[in-house]
Write an enzyme that holds these catalytic residues in place. Sequence first.
Site, mmCIF file in Angstrom:
data_model
loop_
_atom_site.group_PDB
_atom_site.id
_atom_site.type_symbol
_atom_site.label_atom_id
_atom_site.label_comp_id
_atom_site.label_asym_id
_atom_site.label_seq_id
_atom_site.Cartn_x
_atom_site.Cartn_y
_atom_site.Cartn_z
ATOM 1 N N GLY A 535 50.505 63.882 -44.957
ATOM 2 C CA GLY A 535 50.775 63.253 -43.675
ATOM 3 C C GLY A 535 50.378 64.163 -42.543
ATOM 4 O O GLY A 535 49.691 65.173 -42.746
ATOM 5 N N VAL A 540 52.578 66.842 -49.837
ATOM 6 C CA VAL A 540 53.596 66.853 -50.886
ATOM 7 C C VAL A 540 52.909 67.056 -52.233
ATOM 8 O O VAL A 540 51.947 66.351 -52.558
ATOM 9 C CB VAL A 540 54.417 65.549 -50.897
ATOM 10 C CG1 VAL A 540 55.482 65.604 -51.988
ATOM 11 C CG2 VAL A 540 55.056 65.303 -49.537
ATOM 12 N N ASP A 663 60.936 56.737 -38.132
ATOM 13 C CA ASP A 663 59.653 56.515 -38.809
ATOM 14 C C ASP A 663 59.854 55.803 -40.150
ATOM 15 O O ASP A 663 59.278 56.195 -41.164
ATOM 16 C CB ASP A 663 58.921 57.842 -39.015
ATOM 17 C CG ASP A 663 57.431 57.638 -39.348
ATOM 18 O OD1 ASP A 663 56.902 56.557 -39.038
ATOM 19 O OD2 ASP A 663 56.822 58.556 -39.928
#
Length: 834
Positions: A535, A540, A663
């Site tokens: 992101g 990740v 978000d």
Amino acid sequence: MDGTIPEVLSHLNHLQHIQVARNNFSGTIPPLFFNISSLQILGFGSNKLQGSIPPDAGANLPILKELHLGNNRLSGMVPSSLANATDIEVLSLARNNFQGMVPSEIGKLCPRRVELGGNRLEAKDEEDWEFMRSFTNCTRLQLLDLNNNNIGGILPGYVANFSRQIQWLSMAGNKISGVIPPGIGNLASLVDLEFAGNNLQGVIPKDIGRLQNLMLLWLQENRLSGRIPFSFGNFTQMLTLALSHNQLDGSIPKRLGNLQRLTSLDLSYNRLTGVIPDEIFTLSSLTDFLSLSGNYLSGVLPPHAGSLKHVARLDISRNNLSGNIPEALSDCENLVYLTLDGNFLTGSIPKSLGNLKALSILNLSRNAFSSNIPRELGKITSLQQLYLAHNNLSGSIPLILGNLSSLIELDISYNHLDGEVPSLGVFANLTGLSILGNDGLCGGIPELKLPSCYIKPHNKQIQQLLLMILLPVGLIVTSLFLLCSLLFLFKRKITVGKMKIPSLDKIDEKYPRVSYNELFHATDGFAPANLIGSGKYGSVFKGNLSLSVSDNDATVAIKVFNFCQSGSSRSFMAELEVLRQVKHRNLINIITSCSSIDSRGNDFHALVFKFMPNYSLDKWLHPAADEQWHKLSLVQLLNIAVQVADALDYLHNNSQPSIIHCDLKPSNIILGSDWTAYVADFGISKLVGESMDRYMSNSGNSVGIRGTIGYVAPEYGEGGQVSAAGDSYSFGITLLEMFTGRAPTDDMFTQGLSLHLFADMAFPDKISEIIDPSLLQPFDNDARLDTALACITSAIRVGISCSKKAPLKRMSMKNAAVELHRTRDSVLEEYFIW
């Protein structure tokens, strides 16, 4: 589309396909449609059509392959002339009002699918069953649906001689007698076998255990006797096993523990005896219900009953259970219904039951519980019905129960309770309250006609003594509090000045802090092959990490922040601060963290989470072309919606301080191995100092676009203030995406059309036109189609209400959670009762 079927279409003599399902056509089908000899597919299913099919309907359809007239209001006889359509593969007349016998000529056809369920078809003797005998010669028959008719007589033994290709055999909801024929185990391809709601008797054939592909077995509501065959342990693919309301006896086979995919198990209202095998409580796959009520089961509830972490309904009422309720039962955090009434349970009601936040109904009546009513039950904000009658409970009624706005029924009658009856909530509504048989109660609303409560006055000297003691103590405590506050502010000022990372000591003390080198090796040097996603502020990785000296390596997800990106430092600190302070079953749980220097001497910051093997919701809603992801079921989507709503409700109204996520979107909803949903990614979340039940609360700061395009609230793009209404908007859009299958950034949403408007224009009459069609496929041949569609409509209504343009008009997350719980419960109720 409304109105009648245009007759002009029937004059198109070269038509091959007519498929106008799921409209609002009414009136009759013009007879001329049955004279178009070129037709291969004729489909008017799921409308409001009436009248009958012409007697010669099949005479002029020589090449017809599919006839879809199901889910209408057609009546009359099934025409024997349909036997002339010898090429037919699908004959769908289900859920109409057809009556009489099935013509024997129909049996001479050899279709793949025969759907005649939900009518008023009859059979009384062997001659009336003749159409079935003919089907035994059909080698391509895959589905035979005769559900919910008036078919009677003895079930022919030749049913076991159907083709081994048959996958669905359903005769539930009729008046069929006789026995389940031996040899049924020869139908090796069967996935769904339904004989429920008949008059079948005798034992269940042992060879039924040879059906190793079976996923659904419905034998409930018959007169079956004998033991549950041990061969049921072979059903390793089984999802639903329903044997309730029979006369089965003996013990529950331990081999049912082999059914590791089972989501629903119903053995209620039989004559089963003995203890409940431990293996039943280890079926972690159970998500819908486990019902063992109405038997003669004995023994105690074992501690590992808490292993049923994902089950929504647990009903072991009306048995001979004894002992205490194990504390571990509070680990069943997805429980919606818990009913243990009508047993011989003793001890106190565990305070830990207050941790069952999803609980809607709790029934512990008619046992031998003693001690007080735990005030912790008042923490179950979703509780609607609480039954504690006919026990040995004593003490006063917890005042907190009156604060449960959702509680509409409370029965605490016939105990030994005393003291004042509260006057708020359910205690102010006589229709939902029963307190009979408690002679020590007083007060309450006047309609209860209880004696007034006597309050003994304090002795004046005692009051003066207390004042002399408490006043100086109060001054000392106040002084200490002010001193500590000044020290805290001074320390915080120094910390901010040095840009110090917040303390990590409280993250999860059972795991040690990890180093950069440990994370480097756990991910093979942060190899691209271990990259799960990325992101704006970081990436990740999947890794294998030793979390303690004694543990083996555990699979974890490691979120590495990119400090070259402006704002990533704030994102790391924001997420760390939020995750330190919140704890909820549907929020991602941080394991540990790393704040260090990498191999190049740069700042390195990472958070470590438990790895979720089902990744994010986004991957299941919109799989890539090269990914083989199956569609999520209606129950799975509703469970996810409920869990996410509960998490946001907790953040807004039960967390201290309150938190706005900012978000929410499908890629930030992570799914565990058991499909539990976890809200993740708090990198741009906002902490607010008070509850946000009312939308006027906000951070006091205006923002630019805070979130992701398509999900971000429109007022944020106009510099509006962060508020709970912004999260509601994002949740509403996510909900609409889940049930329509369309992302808010879909190419179709141009020139003012949005996902919200797309759903709003279709609501409520044309919802079936916009929903993801895969959600209704399992119900196409099931009488529960209307219930499924109603539940989807309800969920979409919540999505529309949450995503309105004006913030003050949006549904709050508290109300959204309540509505979705009701919607999910109605689906579970339909499955459970059936």
